[in-house]
Design a protein around this motif. Sequence first.
Motif, mmCIF file in Angstrom:
data_model
loop_
_atom_site.group_PDB
_atom_site.id
_atom_site.type_symbol
_atom_site.label_atom_id
_atom_site.label_comp_id
_atom_site.label_asym_id
_atom_site.label_seq_id
_atom_site.Cartn_x
_atom_site.Cartn_y
_atom_site.Cartn_z
ATOM 1 N N THR A 1 16.790 -105.719 -14.255
ATOM 2 C CA THR A 1 16.408 -106.882 -15.072
ATOM 3 C C THR A 1 16.363 -106.569 -16.569
ATOM 4 O OG1 THR A 1 14.036 -106.465 -14.810
ATOM 5 C CG2 THR A 1 15.103 -107.941 -13.192
ATOM 6 N N ALA A 2 16.536 -105.318 -16.930
ATOM 7 C CA ALA A 2 16.521 -104.950 -18.350
ATOM 8 C C ALA A 2 17.624 -105.674 -19.121
ATOM 9 C CB ALA A 2 16.654 -103.436 -18.511
ATOM 10 N N ILE A 3 18.701 -106.040 -18.468
ATOM 11 C CA ILE A 3 19.820 -106.739 -19.107
ATOM 12 C C ILE A 3 19.390 -108.072 -19.713
ATOM 13 C CG2 ILE A 3 20.619 -107.899 -17.007
ATOM 14 C CD1 ILE A 3 22.916 -106.393 -19.666
ATOM 15 N N PHE A 4 18.334 -108.678 -19.155
ATOM 16 C CA PHE A 4 17.846 -109.959 -19.691
ATOM 17 C C PHE A 4 17.295 -109.808 -21.114
ATOM 18 C CE2 PHE A 4 16.877 -110.866 -15.001
ATOM 19 C CZ PHE A 4 18.117 -111.449 -14.803
ATOM 20 N N ALA A 5 17.061 -108.577 -21.549
ATOM 21 C CA ALA A 5 16.536 -108.313 -22.890
ATOM 22 C C ALA A 5 17.639 -108.317 -23.952
ATOM 23 C CB ALA A 5 15.804 -106.977 -22.910
ATOM 24 N N GLU A 6 18.871 -108.455 -23.544
ATOM 25 C CA GLU A 6 20.002 -108.449 -24.491
ATOM 26 C C GLU A 6 19.768 -109.455 -25.616
ATOM 27 O OE1 GLU A 6 23.259 -106.933 -26.067
ATOM 28 O OE2 GLU A 6 22.693 -106.315 -24.048
ATOM 29 N N GLY A 7 19.883 -108.960 -26.858
ATOM 30 C CA GLY A 7 19.726 -109.820 -28.020
ATOM 31 C C GLY A 7 18.288 -110.054 -28.451
ATOM 32 N N LYS A 8 17.345 -109.445 -27.732
ATOM 33 C CA LYS A 8 15.930 -109.586 -28.076
ATOM 34 C C LYS A 8 15.486 -108.351 -28.849
ATOM 35 C CE LYS A 8 15.519 -113.262 -25.335
ATOM 36 N NZ LYS A 8 16.884 -113.675 -25.054
ATOM 37 N N THR A 9 14.416 -108.494 -29.612
ATOM 38 C CA THR A 9 13.863 -107.380 -30.378
ATOM 39 C C THR A 9 12.642 -106.774 -29.700
ATOM 40 O OG1 THR A 9 14.589 -108.513 -32.374
ATOM 41 C CG2 THR A 9 13.061 -106.720 -32.692
ATOM 42 N N ALA A 10 11.909 -107.593 -28.932
ATOM 43 C CA ALA A 10 10.673 -107.133 -28.301
ATOM 44 C C ALA A 10 10.642 -107.509 -26.827
ATOM 45 C CB ALA A 10 9.466 -107.731 -29.012
ATOM 46 N N ALA A 11 9.942 -106.671 -26.056
ATOM 47 C CA ALA A 11 9.692 -106.952 -24.644
ATOM 48 C C ALA A 11 8.187 -106.972 -24.416
ATOM 49 C CB ALA A 11 10.337 -105.900 -23.749
ATOM 50 N N ILE A 12 7.745 -107.951 -23.659
ATOM 51 C CA ILE A 12 6.340 -108.096 -23.293
ATOM 52 C C ILE A 12 6.274 -107.802 -21.797
ATOM 53 C CG2 ILE A 12 4.396 -109.696 -23.162
ATOM 54 C CD1 ILE A 12 5.866 -111.304 -25.453
ATOM 55 N N ALA B 1 16.710 -100.170 -24.891
ATOM 56 C CA ALA B 1 17.186 -99.773 -26.219
ATOM 57 C C ALA B 1 18.627 -100.236 -26.426
ATOM 58 C CB ALA B 1 17.068 -98.261 -26.398
ATOM 59 N N ALA B 2 19.457 -100.070 -25.409
ATOM 60 C CA ALA B 2 20.856 -100.506 -25.498
ATOM 61 C C ALA B 2 20.955 -102.022 -25.663
ATOM 62 C CB ALA B 2 21.624 -100.062 -24.260
ATOM 63 N N ALA B 3 19.982 -102.749 -25.126
ATOM 64 C CA ALA B 3 19.963 -104.213 -25.234
ATOM 65 C C ALA B 3 19.461 -104.684 -26.595
ATOM 66 C CB ALA B 3 19.095 -104.809 -24.130
ATOM 67 N N GLY B 4 18.862 -103.774 -27.370
ATOM 68 C CA GLY B 4 18.376 -104.133 -28.704
ATOM 69 C C GLY B 4 16.872 -104.143 -28.861
ATOM 70 N N ILE B 5 16.128 -103.747 -27.832
ATOM 71 C CA ILE B 5 14.666 -103.753 -27.913
ATOM 72 C C ILE B 5 14.183 -102.641 -28.845
ATOM 73 C CG2 ILE B 5 12.535 -103.336 -26.585
ATOM 74 C CD1 ILE B 5 13.739 -106.103 -26.096
ATOM 75 N N LYS B 6 13.298 -103.025 -29.762
ATOM 76 C CA LYS B 6 12.696 -102.076 -30.702
ATOM 77 C C LYS B 6 11.186 -101.956 -30.500
ATOM 78 C CE LYS B 6 16.143 -102.928 -34.325
ATOM 79 N NZ LYS B 6 17.128 -102.297 -33.565
ATOM 80 N N TYR B 7 10.609 -102.934 -29.780
ATOM 81 C CA TYR B 7 9.167 -102.986 -29.585
ATOM 82 C C TYR B 7 8.844 -103.385 -28.148
ATOM 83 C CZ TYR B 7 9.675 -103.666 -34.629
ATOM 84 O OH TYR B 7 10.031 -103.548 -35.947
ATOM 85 N N ILE B 8 7.789 -102.771 -27.603
ATOM 86 C CA ILE B 8 7.280 -103.163 -26.286
ATOM 87 C C ILE B 8 5.769 -103.299 -26.391
ATOM 88 C CG2 ILE B 8 6.918 -102.482 -23.880
ATOM 89 C CD1 ILE B 8 9.556 -100.904 -24.052
ATOM 90 N N VAL B 9 5.251 -104.436 -25.942
ATOM 91 C CA VAL B 9 3.800 -104.619 -25.842
ATOM 92 C C VAL B 9 3.467 -104.861 -24.377
ATOM 93 C CG1 VAL B 9 3.926 -107.093 -26.428
ATOM 94 C CG2 VAL B 9 1.764 -105.860 -26.689
ATOM 95 N N THR B 10 2.503 -104.084 -23.872
ATOM 96 C CA THR B 10 2.042 -104.285 -22.507
ATOM 97 C C THR B 10 0.775 -105.121 -22.540
ATOM 98 O OG1 THR B 10 1.408 -103.233 -20.425
ATOM 99 C CG2 THR B 10 0.788 -102.057 -22.435
ATOM 100 N N ARG B 11 0.706 -106.101 -21.663
ATOM 101 C CA ARG B 11 -0.447 -106.996 -21.616
ATOM 102 C C ARG B 11 -1.559 -106.342 -20.795
ATOM 103 N NH1 ARG B 11 3.527 -110.314 -19.565
ATOM 104 N NH2 ARG B 11 2.158 -111.165 -17.980
ATOM 105 N N SER B 12 -1.907 -105.123 -21.168
ATOM 106 C CA SER B 12 -2.940 -104.342 -20.493
ATOM 107 C C SER B 12 -3.442 -103.279 -21.462
ATOM 108 C CB SER B 12 -2.358 -103.665 -19.257
ATOM 109 O OG SER B 12 -1.360 -102.731 -19.629
ATOM 110 N N SER B 13 -4.567 -102.655 -21.119
ATOM 111 C CA SER B 13 -5.013 -101.523 -21.927
ATOM 112 C C SER B 13 -4.352 -100.235 -21.440
ATOM 113 C CB SER B 13 -6.538 -101.393 -21.895
ATOM 114 O OG SER B 13 -6.977 -101.184 -20.568
#
Length: 153
Positions: A37-48, A64-76
């Motif tokens: 499912t990482a392919i769905f990140a194509e053209g995005k800058t961030a993943a949640i 990274a290959a899809a263009g993601i530069k930032y990841i935020v996890t909705r957890s501690s």
Amino acid sequence: MKAIAYNIKPFEKEFLAIANHKKHEITLISNNLSIDTAIFAEGKTAAIITLDDEVTAGVMEKLAAAGIKYIVTRSSGTGHIDKEAASQFGIKLANIPAVSSQHTLNTDDDLQETANQTIRCLDLWQSNKCVGKACVCAKGCKSVVLDDVKEAL
């Protein structure tokens, strides 16, 4: 900022929409993040993401290959993220420090606060700023958020 939010439950959509105020273009999908499912990140800058998303070195490479530069996890918790791989691929990481490390959020207030903090991370990154206490990068950040400086004074 263009972002993709993985593993979104139907009841979470409204909280993210309220927090976002149409500032960021966020694609919401119910699929967990994986190699497939990482392919769905194509053209995005961030993943949640969530605790249920295993972000291995292989997944990090695909993001990274899809263009993601930032990841935020909705957890501690961040044990589900390969921080060294994120550093290797130049991806910055954030968590939601005020969130319980449990999988479930119990109240609407918890859900809204998680959404608010998630969007705050996107806002700061879009302004090319560090996310402060939410930063969980393997090597840390050298910059700080203005709020953190004020707290220290």
